[in-house]
Design a protein around this motif. Sequence first.
Motif, PDB file in Angstrom:
ATOM      1  N   LEU A   6       0.830  -1.196   0.000  1.00 49.74           N
ATOM      2  CA  LEU A   6       0.000   0.000   0.000  1.00 49.74           C
ATOM      3  C   LEU A   6       0.870   1.254   0.000  1.00 49.74           C
ATOM      4  O   LEU A   6       1.859   1.337   0.721  1.00 49.74           O
ATOM      5  CB  LEU A   6      -0.913   0.036   1.228  1.00 49.74           C
ATOM      6  CG  LEU A   6      -2.140  -0.860   1.189  1.00 49.74           C
ATOM      7  CD1 LEU A   6      -2.916  -0.743   2.489  1.00 49.74           C
ATOM      8  CD2 LEU A   6      -3.037  -0.538   0.023  1.00 49.74           C
ATOM      9  N   VAL A  10      -2.805   6.681   1.840  1.00 51.26           N
ATOM     10  CA  VAL A  10      -3.986   5.834   1.892  1.00 51.26           C
ATOM     11  C   VAL A  10      -5.053   6.550   2.711  1.00 51.26           C
ATOM     12  O   VAL A  10      -4.781   7.045   3.802  1.00 51.26           O
ATOM     13  CB  VAL A  10      -3.671   4.463   2.540  1.00 51.26           C
ATOM     14  CG1 VAL A  10      -4.924   3.617   2.646  1.00 51.26           C
ATOM     15  CG2 VAL A  10      -2.599   3.742   1.760  1.00 51.26           C
ATOM     16  N   ARG A  12      -8.903   6.069   4.394  1.00 48.21           N
ATOM     17  CA  ARG A  12      -9.853   5.047   4.807  1.00 48.21           C
ATOM     18  C   ARG A  12     -11.038   5.727   5.481  1.00 48.21           C
ATOM     19  O   ARG A  12     -10.860   6.690   6.206  1.00 48.21           O
ATOM     20  CB  ARG A  12      -9.209   4.089   5.809  1.00 48.21           C
ATOM     21  CG  ARG A  12      -8.052   3.297   5.287  1.00 48.21           C
ATOM     22  CD  ARG A  12      -7.399   2.521   6.448  1.00 48.21           C
ATOM     23  NE  ARG A  12      -6.322   1.701   5.993  1.00 48.21           N
ATOM     24  CZ  ARG A  12      -5.061   2.123   5.871  1.00 48.21           C
ATOM     25  NH1 ARG A  12      -4.738   3.371   6.167  1.00 48.21           N
ATOM     26  NH2 ARG A  12      -4.126   1.292   5.443  1.00 48.21           N
ATOM     27  N   VAL A  21     -11.280   2.185   0.979  1.00 50.21           N
ATOM     28  CA  VAL A  21      -9.834   2.334   1.109  1.00 50.21           C
ATOM     29  C   VAL A  21      -9.365   2.893  -0.233  1.00 50.21           C
ATOM     30  O   VAL A  21      -9.511   2.235  -1.261  1.00 50.21           O
ATOM     31  CB  VAL A  21      -9.139   0.996   1.412  1.00 50.21           C
ATOM     32  CG1 VAL A  21      -7.623   1.177   1.454  1.00 50.21           C
ATOM     33  CG2 VAL A  21      -9.657   0.407   2.721  1.00 50.21           C
ATOM     34  N   THR A  23      -6.278   4.610  -2.557  1.00 48.93           N
ATOM     35  CA  THR A  23      -4.837   4.794  -2.727  1.00 48.93           C
ATOM     36  C   THR A  23      -4.617   5.498  -4.063  1.00 48.93           C
ATOM     37  O   THR A  23      -5.571   5.810  -4.779  1.00 48.93           O
ATOM     38  CB  THR A  23      -4.097   3.440  -2.745  1.00 48.93           C
ATOM     39  OG1 THR A  23      -4.354   2.788  -3.982  1.00 48.93           O
ATOM     40  CG2 THR A  23      -4.515   2.550  -1.585  1.00 48.93           C
ATOM     41  N   ASP A  99      -7.794  -4.014   6.291  1.00 44.81           N
ATOM     42  CA  ASP A  99      -6.449  -3.540   5.924  1.00 44.81           C
ATOM     43  C   ASP A  99      -5.627  -4.651   5.285  1.00 44.81           C
ATOM     44  O   ASP A  99      -4.921  -4.422   4.296  1.00 44.81           O
ATOM     45  CB  ASP A  99      -5.710  -2.972   7.136  1.00 44.81           C
ATOM     46  CG  ASP A  99      -6.196  -1.581   7.514  1.00 44.81           C
ATOM     47  OD1 ASP A  99      -6.870  -0.931   6.692  1.00 44.81           O
ATOM     48  OD2 ASP A  99      -5.894  -1.148   8.645  1.00 44.81           O
TER      49      ASP A  99
END
Length: 124
Positions: A6, A10, A12, A21, A23, A99
């Motif tokens: 990741l 990031v 969330r 989530v 990215t 996660d």
Amino acid sequence: MSRNPLQESVQRGWDGSWYRVSTDAFEASFLPSTHEELDSVCNVEVLVKLKDGSRWSATVFTLAEVERLMKTWAGSGEALEGRYFWVFDGLIVRDPGIDSMADVIAGLIEEEDFRAVFQRRADD
């Protein structure tokens, strides 16, 4: 040493019933059960939007959840009394939690295996 593909940036958070989530490479929208602890999720639908705009889906299970389901089915008679497990868009992961699952998604994208594992969704 475990690797975490990741990216640093990031984000969330909840968006209604969905836990997202985001990215630089993708946005994963998970649909956990109500009141389920995010670190304990072991069976969840996920929709992924890649940066090219394509949308993909999968149902993610942990190994422990597959075993639990097969044991349940052994008693109920489903799936030839729990002798097999099959799901069209299934992805089995080792570790529970959103996660951990997002990390697997990032790794699949990084290793260029994502499109072989996830199912492409029809464009709206």
